[in-house]
Enzyme design. Structure first.
Site, mmCIF file in Angstrom:
data_model
loop_
_atom_site.group_PDB
_atom_site.id
_atom_site.type_symbol
_atom_site.label_atom_id
_atom_site.label_comp_id
_atom_site.label_asym_id
_atom_site.label_seq_id
_atom_site.Cartn_x
_atom_site.Cartn_y
_atom_site.Cartn_z
ATOM 1 N N GLU A 170 -1.603 -5.491 8.545
ATOM 2 C CA GLU A 170 -0.872 -4.940 9.796
ATOM 3 C C GLU A 170 -1.648 -5.281 11.032
ATOM 4 O O GLU A 170 -2.918 -5.107 11.228
ATOM 5 C CB GLU A 170 -0.728 -3.416 9.302
ATOM 6 C CG GLU A 170 0.021 -2.937 8.243
ATOM 7 C CD GLU A 170 0.161 -1.428 8.065
ATOM 8 O OE1 GLU A 170 -0.282 -0.601 8.893
ATOM 9 O OE2 GLU A 170 0.768 -1.266 6.894
ATOM 10 N N ASP B 10 0.812 -1.294 -0.185
ATOM 11 C CA ASP B 10 -0.142 -0.085 -0.005
ATOM 12 C C ASP B 10 0.964 1.354 0.070
ATOM 13 O O ASP B 10 0.244 2.257 0.009
ATOM 14 C CB ASP B 10 -1.184 0.013 1.191
ATOM 15 C CG ASP B 10 -0.358 0.196 2.485
ATOM 16 O OD1 ASP B 10 0.990 -0.265 2.731
ATOM 17 O OD2 ASP B 10 -1.244 -0.117 3.594
ATOM 18 N N SER B 11 2.209 1.031 -0.034
ATOM 19 C CA SER B 11 3.082 1.986 -0.243
ATOM 20 C C SER B 11 2.934 2.713 -1.564
ATOM 21 O O SER B 11 3.491 3.815 -1.979
ATOM 22 C CB SER B 11 4.765 1.524 0.017
ATOM 23 O OG SER B 11 4.780 0.375 -0.781
ATOM 24 N N ASP C 58 -1.091 -5.992 -0.378
ATOM 25 C CA ASP C 58 -1.414 -5.317 1.097
ATOM 26 C C ASP C 58 -3.068 -5.064 0.906
ATOM 27 O O ASP C 58 -3.294 -4.577 0.004
ATOM 28 C CB ASP C 58 -0.785 -4.164 0.934
ATOM 29 C CG ASP C 58 0.216 -4.100 1.898
ATOM 30 O OD1 ASP C 58 0.480 -4.856 2.802
ATOM 31 O OD2 ASP C 58 1.201 -3.159 1.850
ATOM 32 N N GLU D 164 8.852 -4.111 10.464
ATOM 33 C CA GLU D 164 9.316 -3.031 10.016
ATOM 34 C C GLU D 164 9.979 -1.903 11.165
ATOM 35 O O GLU D 164 9.182 -1.968 12.186
ATOM 36 C CB GLU D 164 8.205 -2.253 9.564
ATOM 37 C CG GLU D 164 8.625 -1.206 8.652
ATOM 38 C CD GLU D 164 7.704 -0.402 7.733
ATOM 39 O OE1 GLU D 164 6.703 -0.979 7.129
ATOM 40 O OE2 GLU D 164 8.063 0.790 7.293
ATOM 41 N N LYS E 86 -1.421 -9.326 2.734
ATOM 42 C CA LYS E 86 -0.714 -8.988 3.878
ATOM 43 C C LYS E 86 -1.588 -7.870 4.527
ATOM 44 O O LYS E 86 -2.082 -7.078 3.936
ATOM 45 C CB LYS E 86 0.696 -8.301 3.530
ATOM 46 C CG LYS E 86 1.347 -7.739 4.800
ATOM 47 C CD LYS E 86 3.010 -7.293 4.377
ATOM 48 C CE LYS E 86 3.048 -5.991 3.805
ATOM 49 N NZ LYS E 86 2.472 -4.895 4.482
HETATM 50 O O1 KIV Z 1 3.720 -1.273 1.824
HETATM 51 C C1 KIV Z 1 4.860 -1.575 1.746
HETATM 52 O O2 KIV Z 1 5.540 -1.251 0.863
HETATM 53 C C2 KIV Z 1 5.181 -2.524 2.724
HETATM 54 C C3 KIV Z 1 6.552 -2.797 2.883
HETATM 55 C C4 KIV Z 1 7.473 -1.828 3.546
HETATM 56 C C5 KIV Z 1 6.802 -4.019 3.900
HETATM 57 O O3 KIV Z 1 4.552 -2.767 3.626
#
Ligand code: KIV
Length: 262
Positions: free
Chosen positions: A113, A42-43, A81, A180, A111
């Site tokens: 959090e 989600d980055s 994510d 992280e 994934k």
């Molecule tokens: O969204 C992302 O890029 C991440 C990584 C930093 C692990 O969750």
């Protein structure tokens, strides 16, 4: 790549390399280079969309990006994510969002959090057949709660909670956990304490593998250089130089030349 192979890699002491990816072209190159896992993080909210945080990106936008990465991946396991707001409200919402992401994007796993607070959702998702990767330590979707992107779990109480959370996620059946921005010695302890592969970012080199944001490690993102980041290329300079040369060639009418014309 499969989740079983990743576990085998941990057992064999073979390190796991993961990078983020958000589009077909770059994902094809990274996959061809032999990456083990591709994370549609989600980055993308920051890197692709230019937002200040990961919070605004939606399930639909994540699915759109992930489809391109899935088409590119010949070898790597693709993880998508779950964006902020797609799993926090209830276990039912989490399962529905995860299934939608898996069905519509074609990714291999999701994934999300959090630790104990999202454990019931993780259990339901795994029961429904969704492979889940956990994410502990600095969890950017909670930036407003943390008040920034600083190092997490420096204090004993937070470190103890993180270790406890990691064990819970492992026991629940997460196939892997991202850690992280936490102290390296804590990450090493967690890596030893759990059976699933632990992937670090800013968590030292004792994890089972590492992940970085592709644009950061390629040196495309000029303003961002935390201590944990290594630039493996300096593509921002390459892009700007190439663009400068293109502009000059257009302005002075040397592009296109006869060979480049029909
Ligand atoms: O969204 C992302 O890029 C991440 C990584 C930093 C692990 O969750």
């Amino acid at each position: 790549m499969t989740t079983a192979k990743l576990r085998q890699m941990k057992a064999n002491g073979e390190k796991i390399a993961m990078l983020t990816s958000y589009d077909f072209t770059l994902a094809s190159l990274v996959d061809e280079a032999g990456i083990d896992m591709l994370l549609v993080g989600d980055s993308a909210s920051n890197v692709v969309c230019g937002n200040q945080t990961t919070l605004p990106i939606t399930v639909e936008e994540m699915i759109f990006l992930t489809k391109g990465v899935v088409r590119a991946a010949q070898h790597a396991l693709v993880v998508c994510d779950m964006p902020f707001g797609s799993y926090q409200a209830s276990e039912e919402e989490a399962v529905r969002s995860a299934i939608k992401i898996l069905k519509e994007s074609g990714c291999d796993a999701v994934k999300l959090e959090g630790g104990e607070e999202v454990l019931p959702s993780i259990r339901h998702m795994i029961q429904a057949g969704v492979p889940v990767m956990g994410h502990l330590g600095l969890t950017p979707q909670s930036v407003n709660q943390f008040g920034g992107y600083g190092l997490r779990a420096k204090e004993e109480a937070e470190a103890a909670k993180l270790l406890h959370d990691a064990k819970l996620l492992d026991e629940a059946g997460c196939f892997s956990i991202v850690l992280e921005k936490i102290p390296a010695n804590l990450a090493a302890k967690v890596t030893k304490a759990v059976s699933c592969p632990v992937i670090g970012i800013g968590a030292g080199n004792q994890c089972d593998g590492q992940v970085l944001v592709l644009h950061d490690m390629l040196g495309l993102n000029q303003g961002f250089k935390p201590k944990f980041l290594r630039h493996f290329a300096h593509l921002a300079d390459e892009v700007k130089n190439a663009t400068g040369e293109y502009i000059s060639a257009v302005k002075e009418s040397s592009f296109p030349n006869d060979e480049e014309s029909y």
